[in-house]
Design a protein around this motif. Structure first.
Motif, short mmCIF file in Angstrom:
data_model
loop_
_atom_site.label_atom_id
_atom_site.label_comp_id
_atom_site.label_asym_id
_atom_site.label_seq_id
_atom_site.Cartn_x
_atom_site.Cartn_y
_atom_site.Cartn_z
N UNK A 30 0.82 -1.21 0.00
CA UNK A 30 0.00 0.00 0.00
C UNK A 30 0.86 1.27 0.00
N UNK A 31 2.04 1.16 0.60
CA UNK A 31 2.93 2.32 0.63
C UNK A 31 3.98 2.32 -0.46
N UNK A 32 3.78 1.48 -1.49
CA UNK A 32 4.80 1.31 -2.53
C UNK A 32 5.20 2.63 -3.20
N UNK A 33 4.26 3.49 -3.62
CA UNK A 33 4.68 4.74 -4.27
C UNK A 33 5.56 5.62 -3.37
N UNK A 34 5.15 5.75 -2.09
CA UNK A 34 5.94 6.57 -1.16
C UNK A 34 7.29 5.92 -0.87
N UNK A 35 7.29 4.59 -0.68
CA UNK A 35 8.54 3.89 -0.41
C UNK A 35 9.50 3.97 -1.60
N UNK A 36 8.95 3.94 -2.80
CA UNK A 36 9.79 4.05 -4.00
C UNK A 36 10.50 5.39 -4.04
N UNK A 37 9.81 6.45 -3.60
CA UNK A 37 10.44 7.77 -3.57
C UNK A 37 11.48 7.88 -2.46
N UNK A 38 11.19 7.27 -1.30
CA UNK A 38 12.10 7.38 -0.16
C UNK A 38 13.35 6.53 -0.36
N UNK A 39 13.14 5.25 -0.73
CA UNK A 39 14.26 4.33 -0.87
C UNK A 39 15.09 4.60 -2.12
N UNK A 79 15.71 3.53 -6.29
CA UNK A 79 15.88 2.21 -6.90
C UNK A 79 17.04 1.40 -6.32
N UNK A 80 18.15 2.06 -5.97
CA UNK A 80 19.34 1.33 -5.53
C UNK A 80 19.14 0.71 -4.15
N UNK A 81 18.59 1.49 -3.19
CA UNK A 81 18.40 0.97 -1.84
C UNK A 81 17.43 -0.21 -1.84
N UNK A 82 16.37 -0.10 -2.63
CA UNK A 82 15.42 -1.20 -2.71
C UNK A 82 16.04 -2.47 -3.24
N UNK A 83 16.90 -2.35 -4.25
CA UNK A 83 17.55 -3.52 -4.83
C UNK A 83 18.53 -4.14 -3.85
N UNK A 84 19.23 -3.32 -3.07
CA UNK A 84 20.18 -3.84 -2.08
C UNK A 84 19.45 -4.67 -1.03
N UNK A 85 18.34 -4.13 -0.51
CA UNK A 85 17.57 -4.86 0.50
C UNK A 85 17.03 -6.16 -0.09
N UNK A 86 16.52 -6.09 -1.31
CA UNK A 86 15.98 -7.29 -1.95
C UNK A 86 17.06 -8.36 -2.12
N UNK A 87 18.26 -7.96 -2.52
CA UNK A 87 19.34 -8.93 -2.71
C UNK A 87 19.75 -9.56 -1.38
N UNK A 88 19.78 -8.79 -0.31
CA UNK A 88 20.12 -9.35 1.00
C UNK A 88 19.09 -10.40 1.41
N UNK A 89 17.82 -10.12 1.18
CA UNK A 89 16.77 -11.09 1.51
C UNK A 89 16.91 -12.36 0.68
N UNK A 90 17.29 -12.21 -0.58
CA UNK A 90 17.45 -13.38 -1.44
C UNK A 90 18.65 -14.23 -1.01
N UNK A 91 19.73 -13.60 -0.54
CA UNK A 91 20.87 -14.36 -0.04
C UNK A 91 20.46 -15.17 1.19
N UNK A 92 19.67 -14.56 2.08
CA UNK A 92 19.13 -15.25 3.24
C UNK A 92 18.28 -16.44 2.81
#
Length: 206
Positions: free
Chosen positions: A159-168, A170-183
């Motif tokens: 629900x907060x995707x548009x706001x989170x996209x502006x805050x994070x 593209x790079x920060x979001x990808x870093x977090x996603x990659x860390x979760x995938x390594x886990x």
């Protein structure tokens, strides 16, 4: 199992489920597919997508084990091996290419909440495999509680995707996603090894 141990287990399994659901890594897709919608329609679409995804997870938590045992004749050890391999492939693809494109035509826009937002963006084969494995190991009641807890987080992120996209960004979001995938990849290896040990009757290391 005491209350503290149960809460700890639910929290740990919730992190695993969130890792394979990966709502943070999919923020760009949520934004892209709802960019042309007015706020009311966007909210309705995202609510339906999350509810549909949760429904699929709860369904497989309840009947996935029965389907494996009586419909397909698959043991838990065999499913751990297959599910672990599948989860590892999902994790590897996520680390190497975390923003998978899913196209949908304008004619299919009214079904957007179900496809591709609910399936396969939020809930894919890897999520269903993880759901069945955790449900077999921990029981359906605990898996339902875990799913509900995980989807509270998913709902807030989607629900907060548009706001989170502006805050994070593209790079920060990808870093977090990659860390979760390594886990998730580490958990996938653990599932394969556990399945092989159970299937081949390897002794447990002390």
């Amino acid at each position: 199992m005491g209350l503290g141990e149960t809460i700890t287990l639910i929290f740990r399994e919730m992190l695993l489920l969130l890792a394979v659901l990966n709502p943070l890594g999919n923020i760009p897709l949520f934004v892209k597919f709802t960019a042309k919608m007015d706020p009311e329609r966007r909210a309705r679409t995202l609510n339906t997508a999350v509810a549909s995804a949760l429904g699929m997870v709860l369904f497989f938590a309840l009947v996935g084990d029965v389907c494996l045992r009586y419909l397909f004749g698959v043991t838990l050890a065999e499913f751990k091996i297959a599910g672990g391999i599948l989860l590892f492939l999902v994790a590897a693809r996520g680390v190497l290419n975390p923003t998978t494109e899913v196209r949908v035509s304008q004619q299919e826009e009214r079904f957007l909440a179900y496809f591709p937002l609910a399936f396969p963006i939020l809930v894919g084969p890897g999520t269903l495999a993880m759901t069945i494995i955790l449900s077999q190991r921990d029981g359906p009641v605990l898996m339902i509680l875990t799913s509900l807890a995980a989807f509270v987080v998913v709902f807030a992120i989607v629900r907060g995707a548009p706001a989170l996209a502006r805050v994070l960004g593209p790079q920060d979001g990808l870093i977090i996603a990659r860390l979760l995938y390594i886990f998730l990849a580490a958990k996938a290896v653990s599932l394969v090894l556990t399945g092989l040990r159970d299937e081949l009757k390897w002794p447990v290391a002390m």
